[in-house]
Motif scaffolding. Structure first.
Motif, PDB file in Angstrom:
ATOM      1  N   GLY A  86       0.799  -1.226   0.000  1.00  0.00           N
ATOM      2  CA  GLY A  86       0.000   0.000   0.000  1.00  0.00           C
ATOM      3  C   GLY A  86       0.832   1.276   0.000  1.00  0.00           C
ATOM      4  N   ARG A  87       1.854   1.322   0.865  1.00  0.00           N
ATOM      5  CA  ARG A  87       2.773   2.469   0.935  1.00  0.00           C
ATOM      6  C   ARG A  87       2.043   3.794   1.186  1.00  0.00           C
ATOM      7  NH1 ARG A  87       7.804   0.955  -3.165  1.00  0.00           N
ATOM      8  NH2 ARG A  87       7.853  -1.245  -2.606  1.00  0.00           N
ATOM      9  N   LEU A  88       1.113   3.782   2.124  1.00  0.00           N
ATOM     10  CA  LEU A  88       0.426   5.014   2.501  1.00  0.00           C
ATOM     11  C   LEU A  88       1.303   5.826   3.437  1.00  0.00           C
ATOM     12  CD1 LEU A  88      -3.172   3.635   3.209  1.00  0.00           C
ATOM     13  CD2 LEU A  88      -2.183   4.392   1.030  1.00  0.00           C
ATOM     14  N   LEU A  89       1.172   7.146   3.383  1.00  0.00           N
ATOM     15  CA  LEU A  89       1.920   8.024   4.270  1.00  0.00           C
ATOM     16  C   LEU A  89       1.185   8.125   5.598  1.00  0.00           C
ATOM     17  CD1 LEU A  89       2.866  10.877   1.769  1.00  0.00           C
ATOM     18  CD2 LEU A  89       4.173   8.826   2.376  1.00  0.00           C
ATOM     19  N   PRO A  90       1.767   7.659   6.703  1.00  0.00           N
ATOM     20  CA  PRO A  90       1.053   7.590   7.978  1.00  0.00           C
ATOM     21  C   PRO A  90       0.716   8.950   8.566  1.00  0.00           C
ATOM     22  CG  PRO A  90       3.372   7.018   8.286  1.00  0.00           C
ATOM     23  CD  PRO A  90       3.140   7.112   6.802  1.00  0.00           C
ATOM     24  N   VAL A  94      -6.492   9.751   5.193  1.00  0.00           N
ATOM     25  CA  VAL A  94      -6.834   8.921   4.042  1.00  0.00           C
ATOM     26  C   VAL A  94      -7.093   9.772   2.803  1.00  0.00           C
ATOM     27  CG1 VAL A  94      -8.660   7.452   3.103  1.00  0.00           C
ATOM     28  CG2 VAL A  94      -7.672   6.931   5.333  1.00  0.00           C
ATOM     29  N   LYS A  95      -7.922  10.798   2.925  1.00  0.00           N
ATOM     30  CA  LYS A  95      -8.260  11.616   1.762  1.00  0.00           C
ATOM     31  C   LYS A  95      -7.024  12.326   1.197  1.00  0.00           C
ATOM     32  CE  LYS A  95      -9.651  15.630   4.558  1.00  0.00           C
ATOM     33  NZ  LYS A  95     -10.803  16.486   4.977  1.00  0.00           N
ATOM     34  N   ASP A  96      -6.077  12.684   2.071  1.00  0.00           N
ATOM     35  CA  ASP A  96      -4.868  13.362   1.611  1.00  0.00           C
ATOM     36  C   ASP A  96      -3.895  12.384   0.960  1.00  0.00           C
ATOM     37  OD1 ASP A  96      -5.713  15.897   2.559  1.00  0.00           O
ATOM     38  OD2 ASP A  96      -5.172  15.288   4.595  1.00  0.00           O
ATOM     39  N   ASN A  97      -3.906  11.116   1.382  1.00  0.00           N
ATOM     40  CA  ASN A  97      -3.121  10.097   0.702  1.00  0.00           C
ATOM     41  C   ASN A  97      -3.619   9.899  -0.726  1.00  0.00           C
ATOM     42  OD1 ASN A  97      -0.936   8.208   2.028  1.00  0.00           O
ATOM     43  ND2 ASN A  97      -2.276   8.848   3.699  1.00  0.00           N
ATOM     44  N   VAL A  98      -4.933   9.875  -0.884  1.00  0.00           N
ATOM     45  CA  VAL A  98      -5.504   9.695  -2.224  1.00  0.00           C
ATOM     46  C   VAL A  98      -5.222  10.907  -3.101  1.00  0.00           C
ATOM     47  CG1 VAL A  98      -7.636   9.335  -3.529  1.00  0.00           C
ATOM     48  CG2 VAL A  98      -7.295   8.162  -1.353  1.00  0.00           C
ATOM     49  N   ALA A 124     -12.610   8.919   5.050  1.00  0.00           N
ATOM     50  CA  ALA A 124     -11.771   9.959   4.434  1.00  0.00           C
ATOM     51  C   ALA A 124     -10.920  10.717   5.440  1.00  0.00           C
ATOM     52  CB  ALA A 124     -12.652  10.947   3.647  1.00  0.00           C
ATOM     53  N   ASP A 125     -11.450  10.953   6.649  1.00  0.00           N
ATOM     54  CA  ASP A 125     -10.735  11.747   7.649  1.00  0.00           C
ATOM     55  C   ASP A 125     -10.005  10.894   8.682  1.00  0.00           C
ATOM     56  OD1 ASP A 125     -11.318  14.465   6.801  1.00  0.00           O
ATOM     57  OD2 ASP A 125     -13.394  13.992   7.285  1.00  0.00           O
ATOM     58  N   GLU A 126      -9.877   9.592   8.408  1.00  0.00           N
ATOM     59  CA  GLU A 126      -9.154   8.691   9.303  1.00  0.00           C
ATOM     60  C   GLU A 126      -7.660   8.715   8.991  1.00  0.00           C
ATOM     61  OE1 GLU A 126     -10.540   7.010  11.704  1.00  0.00           O
ATOM     62  OE2 GLU A 126     -12.603   6.486  11.179  1.00  0.00           O
ATOM     63  N   TRP A 127      -6.871   8.211   9.940  1.00  0.00           N
ATOM     64  CA  TRP A 127      -5.442   8.012   9.719  1.00  0.00           C
ATOM     65  C   TRP A 127      -5.226   6.585   9.194  1.00  0.00           C
ATOM     66  CZ3 TRP A 127      -2.822  12.386   9.938  1.00  0.00           C
ATOM     67  CH2 TRP A 127      -3.251  13.401  10.792  1.00  0.00           C
ATOM     68  N   PRO A 128      -4.264   6.364   8.330  1.00  0.00           N
ATOM     69  CA  PRO A 128      -4.037   5.018   7.778  1.00  0.00           C
ATOM     70  C   PRO A 128      -3.846   3.937   8.841  1.00  0.00           C
ATOM     71  CG  PRO A 128      -2.800   6.628   6.522  1.00  0.00           C
ATOM     72  CD  PRO A 128      -3.382   7.364   7.695  1.00  0.00           C
ATOM     73  N   ALA A 129      -3.300   4.299   9.989  1.00  0.00           N
ATOM     74  CA  ALA A 129      -2.993   3.306  11.030  1.00  0.00           C
ATOM     75  C   ALA A 129      -4.225   2.574  11.541  1.00  0.00           C
ATOM     76  CB  ALA A 129      -2.266   3.981  12.192  1.00  0.00           C
ATOM     77  N   VAL A 130      -5.400   3.186  11.433  1.00  0.00           N
ATOM     78  CA  VAL A 130      -6.605   2.551  11.979  1.00  0.00           C
ATOM     79  C   VAL A 130      -7.319   1.681  10.944  1.00  0.00           C
ATOM     80  CG1 VAL A 130      -6.909   4.480  13.575  1.00  0.00           C
ATOM     81  CG2 VAL A 130      -8.189   4.458  11.418  1.00  0.00           C
TER      82      VAL A 130
END
Length: 250
Positions: A86-90, A94-98, A124-130
């Protein structure tokens, strides 16, 4: 899906070596616009190296790759790649990663629309960690597709997911492919996954194309379909080096 008569992606005499080890050997392949090609093979056969070359992340030692008639010399805005992790920025929601790489406000609105399409508008407003593993991969898929790529590269994107989540992702990827009409190249160890998703399966063995098989079954494809099972067994026979092939029912 409509496919044009001209090749969209072309590999000509493609070779790649790392030191004295030749990973890919004089590979020739054409992919038409709108195809979904799955690449399978044993570990170390050169699948991921091929994908990295298509993405412009590696340079071939020999030959060339042409995308839409132009030689691939580096990363291309027409191409997006999705990795297994996935390589999301923690530190970004979520919306800012997209929305990474999008500059205009109307483009950022597309990020929210894309999250809706992958079933995560409420996160959308969650953090990737959750997020769960499957949810993270949905975000990674949304991040890739929000840029409207003409070629989507998938490097074992579902390998770490549980069986049920993989099936859900299969359906999501297939639906988005049909809707958005991008060309896809999937690298996977899972032959059933390849047959479930692809219009064509390529087997790489010792750096060469050992099988190039069109899959003509209609979607959605079910594992309990006898043709599905025979197709999977036929490809596995090639991977394991068996000479006998099962005759496929048309």
């Amino acid at each position: 899906m409509n496919q044009g008569s001209q090749a969209f992606l072309e590999l000509s005499d493609l070779g790649k070596s790392f030191g004295n080890k030749q990973v890919l050997k004089q590979m020739d392949l054409t992919v038409e616009k709108g195809e979904f090609v799955a690449v399978v093979g044993k570990s170390g056969c050169g699948k991921s190296t091929l994908l990295r070359i298509l993405a412009g992340l590696e340079k071939p030692t020999d030959g060339e790759v042409r995308l839409d008639g132009e030689t691939v010399k580096g990363q291309n805005k027409k191409v997006k790649i999705m990795f297994q992790d996935g390589r999301l920025l923690p530190w970004k929601k979520v919306k800012d990663n997209v929305a990474l790489g999008l500059k205009k406000e109307e483009e950022k609105k597309e990020a929210l629309q894309m999250l809706h399409q992958v079933g995560l508008s409420d996160r959308a407003d969650e953090w990737p960690a959750v997020l769960s593993g499957g949810q993270k991969q949905r975000v990674a898929l949304a991040r890739a597709l929000v840029h409207h790529p003409e070629l989507l590269l998938l490097d074992e994107p579902l390998g770490a997911l549980d069986a049920l989540t993989r099936l859900e992702m299969h359906e999501l990827i297939r639906n988005l492919w049909e809707e958005k009409e991008f060309t896809a190249v999937l690298v996977t160890h899972d032959v059933e996954e390849a047959v479930a998703l692809a219009t064509r399966v390529i087997l790489i063995d010792d750096g060469e194309i050992a099988l190039n098989q069109t899959i003509k079954m209609p979607f959605p494809r079910k594992k309990d379909n006898p043709i599905f099972a025979k197709t999977v067994t036929n490809i596995l026979n090639h991977i394991m080096g068996r000479n006998s092939e099962l005759k496929l029912t048309r």
